[in-house]
Design a protein around this motif. Structure first.
Motif: not given
Length: 303
Positions: A118-125
C-alpha cells in the motif's frame, strides 16, 4: 502447492463429467478444467486467457461458470493458458492442442496472492500527464460517446490506516472533450453542464472500504451542476513503484462509477421532448490515476 497440469486425452470424457460430451468442430481440439478457490470450492468468475505461443496473440478469453467450469475449443497448436482472479496467484500453463483430441477435465486451484504494498502515509498528488478522467455515455438510439476532461487537479491523503485516507479531485467542467466541437459546446451549455454557472466538478471522499485482494470501494460526494450526490468508486489498486521524471515514488489505481444524469437535474426526458439529441440517462465514469508522493524534491509535471 503445485497446481494440476492439463493432460491430453482422446476420450473427451472424465469420471467427474460422466455422460457429458462437448461437441468439437472438425480440425479443432479442446481443453476443459474446473477452477477452485483457496478453500477448494468451485470458483465462478475466474478469467481464462489463451495465447498462441508462436506469435503471442490472444486467441480466446473466457470466464469460469457458477460451478467453476471452463470449456474451450481451439485450432491445433501450442498455447499458453492463464487463469486469474483478483487477489489470487494466477495459474499459467503451456499446452499442446491436437485436432480431434480433448484434454480431460482437470482441477486448478488458485491460492492467495501477495497483495501489492500500500502507498506510504502522506500526500500523493495526481500527475496529469499520466492520469485520465474519462466517461462513456450512450447516445440515445445510437452508438456510445467517449469523452474525457483534460484539466483537473487533486490527490490522495494516505493515512496510517488506509481506511482513514481521503481523495479529492476538482475538474474544470469546460475542459470536456469528445472529439466533436459542436457536441462539446453543447455539453458545456445550459442544457448540460452549464459551465458558466457551475465551472467545476468536485469529488471528495469520506470512506475507504477494503473489498479484498486489490479491490477497494471509495465512497464520497460528487458535486456537479450545483448538486451533490453520494457515489461509490469501484477501485482497483495497481501498486507502487519508483519511476517517472526523477525516479520519484508513484502509486496507481483505476476507479469506475456509474452516474445517473437525473440525479444532477439533467432532465434527459425533457430534452428529448424538446427535440434535443442527448446521451442516455447513465454515464460511466473512469479515473485512471497515477499519483506522485509529495516531498520537498517532488518534480513538477510538464505541461
Amino acid at each position: 502447492m503445485p497446481l494440476a497440469l492439463f493432460r491430453r486425452s482422446r476420450s473427451g470424457r472424465d469420471p467427474r463429467g460422466a455422460g457429458l460430451v462437448h461437441p468439437v468442430p472438425q480440425g479443432a481440439g479442446a481443453f476443459h478444467c474446473e477452477v477452485a478457490d483457496p478453500m477448494g470450492q468451485p470458483m465462478s468468475g475466474a478469467d481464462v486467457t489463451v495465447t498462441r505461443v508462436a506469435n503471442g496473440r490472444v486467441v480466446a478469453k473466457a470466464t469460469s461458470d457458477p460451478y467453476g467450469l471452463v470449456f474451450l475449443t481451439l485450432p491445433s497448436g501450442r498455447y499458453g493458458v492463464m487463469i486469474a482472479a483478483d487477489g489470487l496467484q494466477p495459474h499459467q500453463q503451456t499446452l499442446d492442442v491436437v485436432a480431434g483430441e480433448t484434454l480431460p477435465l482437470t482441477s486448478v486451484q488458485l491460492h492467495m496472492g501477495r497483495p501489492p504494498e500500500l502507498p506510504q502515509p502522506g500526500t500523493w498528488l495526481f500527475d496529469p500527464p499520466h492520469t485520465a478522467i474519462r466517461f462513456i455515455a450512450k447516445h440515445v438510439g445510437m452508438a456510445h460517446v467517449h469523452g474525457r476532461f483534460t484539466r483537473f487537479d487533486g490527490g490522495i491523503q494516505v493515512a496510517n490506516d488506509m481506511a482513514d485516507s481521503r481523495v479529492e479531485v476538482q475538474i474544470d467542467a469546460a475542459s470536456i472533450t469528445t472529439g466533436n466541437k459542436t457536441r462539446d459546446n453543447h455539453l458545456r451549455s445550459a442544457d448540460f453542464l452549464d459551465v458558466e454557472r457551475y465551472p467545476y466538478i468536485h469529488f471528495s471522499s469520506d470512506r475507504f472500504l477494503y473489498r479484498g485482494g486489490t479491490k477497494w470501494t471509495i465512497q464520497g460526494a460528487l458535486t456537479m451542476h450545483g448538486v451533490s450526490r453520494t457515489v461509490e468508486l469501484d477501485t482497483g489498486y495497481l501498486g507502487m513503484v519508483n519511476g517517472g521524471y526523477a525516479e520519484e515514488l508513484r502509486c496507481a489505481a483505476l476507479a469506475t462509477a456509474e452516474l445517473h444524469r437525473e440525479d444532477y437535474t439533467l432532465d434527459w426526458r425533457s430534452m428529448l421532448a424538446r427535440g434535443i439529441a442527448v446521451v442516455g440517462p447513465t454515464v460511466k465514469l473512469e479515473l485512471d490515476i497515477q499519483a506522485m508522493y509529495h516531498s520537498h524534491d517532488t518534480p513538477t509535471p510538464p505541461e
